[in-house]
Design a protein around this motif. Structure first.
Motif, PDB file in Angstrom:
ATOM      1  N   TRP A  51       0.798  -1.225   0.000  1.00 33.93           N
ATOM      2  CA  TRP A  51       0.000   0.000   0.000  1.00 33.93           C
ATOM      3  C   TRP A  51       0.834   1.280   0.000  1.00 33.93           C
ATOM      4  CZ3 TRP A  51       0.424   3.153   4.263  1.00 33.93           C
ATOM      5  CH2 TRP A  51       0.782   2.572   5.480  1.00 33.93           C
ATOM      6  N   SER A  55       0.216   5.429  -0.601  1.00 31.38           N
ATOM      7  CA  SER A  55       0.491   6.457   0.413  1.00 31.38           C
ATOM      8  C   SER A  55       1.560   7.447  -0.036  1.00 31.38           C
ATOM      9  CB  SER A  55       0.883   5.816   1.751  1.00 31.38           C
ATOM     10  OG  SER A  55       2.117   5.140   1.659  1.00 31.38           O
ATOM     11  N   SER A  61      -4.849   6.973  -6.296  1.00 31.98           N
ATOM     12  CA  SER A  61      -5.852   6.462  -5.354  1.00 31.98           C
ATOM     13  C   SER A  61      -6.521   7.644  -4.674  1.00 31.98           C
ATOM     14  CB  SER A  61      -5.201   5.564  -4.307  1.00 31.98           C
ATOM     15  OG  SER A  61      -4.365   6.312  -3.449  1.00 31.98           O
ATOM     16  N   HIS A  63      -8.152   8.542  -0.706  1.00 32.20           N
ATOM     17  CA  HIS A  63      -7.957   8.026   0.641  1.00 32.20           C
ATOM     18  C   HIS A  63      -8.931   8.642   1.625  1.00 32.20           C
ATOM     19  CE1 HIS A  63      -5.811  11.678   1.949  1.00 32.20           C
ATOM     20  NE2 HIS A  63      -5.381  11.705   0.707  1.00 32.20           N
ATOM     21  N   ALA A  67     -12.425   7.592   0.088  1.00 30.47           N
ATOM     22  CA  ALA A  67     -12.154   6.213  -0.326  1.00 30.47           C
ATOM     23  C   ALA A  67     -13.277   5.292   0.145  1.00 30.47           C
ATOM     24  CB  ALA A  67     -10.816   5.736   0.234  1.00 30.47           C
ATOM     25  N   HIS A 124      -4.359   3.310  10.168  1.00 34.96           N
ATOM     26  CA  HIS A 124      -5.676   3.944  10.230  1.00 34.96           C
ATOM     27  C   HIS A 124      -5.920   4.473  11.648  1.00 34.96           C
ATOM     28  CE1 HIS A 124      -9.939   4.539   9.354  1.00 34.96           C
ATOM     29  NE2 HIS A 124     -10.188   3.964  10.506  1.00 34.96           N
ATOM     30  N   GLY A 128      -4.644   6.228   5.292  1.00 43.46           N
ATOM     31  CA  GLY A 128      -5.582   5.297   4.700  1.00 43.46           C
ATOM     32  C   GLY A 128      -6.987   5.550   5.218  1.00 43.46           C
ATOM     33  N   PHE A 130      -7.241   3.358   1.476  1.00 43.91           N
ATOM     34  CA  PHE A 130      -7.020   3.749   0.092  1.00 43.91           C
ATOM     35  C   PHE A 130      -7.943   2.972  -0.833  1.00 43.91           C
ATOM     36  CE2 PHE A 130      -3.035   4.434   2.314  1.00 43.91           C
ATOM     37  CZ  PHE A 130      -2.753   5.741   1.968  1.00 43.91           C
TER      38      PHE A 130
END
Length: 135
Positions: A51, A55, A61, A63, A67, A124, A128, A130
C-alpha cells in the motif's frame, strides 16, 4: 481477531483460497495496482508494504472518507480479502462490502476481476484507507 473471524462475524460468505491461487491472485493485484511502482522503483512493493504505492502517491488512489464512500458505491460482486503476507486469503460474497478498519492491520480487498481495490492499513486513521481503480 483474524480476517476470517471478522468476516464471518459480519455474516459474509467466504471460501479459503489455496496458497497457489492466492499467489496467482496477488500477481494479478500487483500488475493492476502497483505497475507504476514497478516502473518507478524497479519492484512492485515499495518500502516493504504494497500500500505504500498509494500512500506515497506513486499509484493513483483516493484516501480517507472519500475512499470509503467510493468503495461503498461499488456494485456487489465476488471479492478477495487478503493480508500483506498472504497468510490469509479469502474469496467472499456479500450484499455490502465490509469495513475492516477495526482490525488495525494491513488488509486488502479486491474485486474478483481486479477492477478496483480497497486497502485498510495498520496506520488507520492517520494513513488510509485507500481506494484505487485499475487503470
Amino acid at each position: 481477531m483474524n480476517i476470517y473471524d471478522e468476516l464471518t462475524s459480519k455474516s459474509i460468505n467466504c471460501e479459503a483460497v489455496s496458497q497457489m491461487n492466492a499467489f496467482a491472485m496477488q500477481k494479478q493485484w500487483l500488475k493492476a495496482f502497483a505497475s507504476k511502482v514497478k516502473e518507478q522503483k524497479g519492484k512492485y512493493v515499495f518500502l516493504g508494504l504494497k500500500w505504500h504505492g498509494f500512500s506515497y502517491g506513486i499509484q493513483p488512489s483516493i484516501h480517507g472518507t472519500k475512499a470509503i464512500v467510493e468503495y461503498n458505491n461499488q456494485w456487489a460482486a465476488p471479492y478477495y480479502v487478503f493480508d500483506e503476507d498472504l497468510n490469509e486469503c479469502w474469496l467472499c460474497e456479500s450484499e455490502a462490502y465490509p469495513d475492516l478498519s477495526a482490525l488495525h492491520d494491513d488488509v486488502y480487498i479486491a474485486h474478483h476481476n481486479m477492477k478496483w481495490t480497497m486497502v485498510f492499513t495498520h496506520e488507520h486513521p492517520d494513513i488510509g484507507p485507500f481506494f484505487s481503480l485499475k487503470e
